[in-house]
Scaffold this motif. Structure first.
Motif: not given
Ligand code: ZN
Length: 421
Positions: A208-215, A314-335
């Motif tokens: 298969g030909a790979v389109l890029g790596t996931f973000g 809905e459950g009367s609870v609180g919620v908090a988010w914390e970012r652990l890591w992120q990376i942008a998608p890396r699309p490969f060259n169309d040609e």
């Protein structure tokens, strides 16, 4: 002229490498170990025996470069990694390197040692990050994305720091990014890899030909409720942090489904107080979301946030988010993706385009602005990072042939980009 390419030789060399550096538990070429160096020495011995005109050197990050000089300084790069995870598979990383070696041999023979462009094989150092927990060391040093401040503090289980481990190899941690100069004349980067997943297997396709790596978006989500006695608290009076977290479990399948090709994983869940006789006061889950398209990845994240807030309310609870890591998608060259498709179709009739879930060195080279593409070969069992990792020998031979065709097409493309016949 008949090609001198010999894919059977690649398979034989991979088996030889397995015998030299593996045991009954699998491949043991963890980066910066003696076994890794032994594997690298084997590769070098083959190059100096068969291709004495190829120049060999290590850069400041410990990546090994094999350079066949051509009429132009413009370089075609072919990459892979000799390192493995502990108890790893016999193909991950090294298939790419040995296929690249076979292609160097073919190009050297076909062009009598003087190809139209310079061709370079690179063996990236520590792709897996198995010892220090940080992947893509060599390629991210080279691309400039390597985080020096974070890496300076990394240590292995024995407490040896990454800078000290590098020193043992004669490398200066402070200079690893000087390796970036290696990309100066790079005009294209190609990487062959086992798929490590079941997509090609399920489609019954070898390549298969790979389109890029996931973000990737990786977060910890913590729901806060109230601990309460499991016997005396009626069901309608509970503030159950686990209930809200548990609703996320099925929701992520809906979110991933709506996104097209995205994937979402809740990989861990911890509860407090974590005893059998209490309603859960605090529940922390981790969410890993991946997509090839940046806007769809952002959409998946927004939907997960909204769902968590809805379940919390809905459950009367609180919620908090914390970012652990992120990376942008890396699309490969169309040609180059189109050339990769062509090479695959010419070799085995049918091709398929797919994104890569795992990150690869190719993602770093693409991020550095070098036109990049990867080719995947089917993985049996859809599994790697495991001694049972395997690919049919006929598929291994096909992938060397197709990857060689891609290399030749890319050399032509480098001389007149934009022209895809
Ligand atoms: Zn790999």
């Amino acid at each position: 002229m008949r090609s001198s390419l010999n894919p059977k030789r690649t398979v034989a060399e991979l088996k030889e490498l397995r015998a030299l550096t593996g045991n009954e538990d699998g491949a043991q070429r963890v980066a910066f170990t003696q076994t890794w160096l032994k594997g690298r020495a084997y590769l070098r011995s083959l190059v100096s025996r068969d291709l004495p005109e190829v120049e060999v050197h290590n850069d400041e990050a410990g990546n090994t470069w094999f350079t066949l000089r051509g009429a132009s300084e413009k370089s075609l790069l072919i990459g892979g990694h000799m390192d493995s995870v502990p108890n790893g598979g016999w193909l991950d990383g090294c298939l790419n390197v040995f296929a690249g070696l076979e292609i160097l041999r073919r190009i050297q023979a076909q062009y009598a040692g003087r190809p139209p462009v310079t061709v370079r094989l690179v063996d990236w150092a520590d792709e897996e990050g198995a010892r220090f927990g940080k992947s893509l060391f060599g390629s991210s040093s080279c691309s400039g994305n390597f985080d020096m401040a974070e890496a300076r503090r990394l240590a292995d289980k024995q407490g040896v720091t990454l800078p000290d481990a590098l020193k043992k190899l004669g490398l200066d941690f402070e200079r690893v990014k000087d390796s970036g100069r290696e990309l100066k004349d790079a005009a294209a980067y190609l990487e062959l890899h086992i798929e490590q997943g079941p997509v090609l297997l399920d489609l019954d396709l070898p390549l298969g030909a790979v389109l890029g790596t996931f973000g990737v978006e990786r977060h910890a989500i913590t729901f806060h409720g109230q601990a309460a006695h499991s016997g005396s608290t009626p069901m309608n009076r509970r503030k159950d942090a686990f209930l809200a977290a548990a609703k996320m479990s099925s929701e992520i399948y809906q979110i991933a489904g709506r996104s097209g090709n995205g994937v979402c994983t809740i990989g861990s869940c911890t509860t407090k107080p974590g005893i059998v006789t209490s309603v859960v006061e605090e529940c922390r889950i981790t969410l890993d979301q991946r997509h090839l398209d940046a806007s769809k990845l952002a959409q998946m994240l927004a939907e997960a946030r909204a769902a968590s807030e809805r379940f919390a309310a809905e459950g009367s609870v609180g919620v908090a988010w914390e970012r652990l890591w992120q990376i942008a998608p890396r699309p490969f060259n169309d040609e180059l993706i189109a050339l990769c498709d062509q090479a695959i179709r010419e070799t085995c009739g049918r091709s398929h385009r797919l994104p890569s879930g795992p990150l690869h060195d190719a993602a770093e080279v693409a991020a550095a602005g070098v036109p990049t593409v990867m080719m995947f070969v089917q993985s049996l069992h859809g599994i790697s990072h495991n001694k049972i990792e395997d690919t049919r020998e006929e598929h291994l031979e096909l992938c060397v042939t197709a990857f060689d065709k891609l290399s030749e097409k890319t050399m032509q493309w480098m001389q007149s980009p934009g022209k895809i016949s």
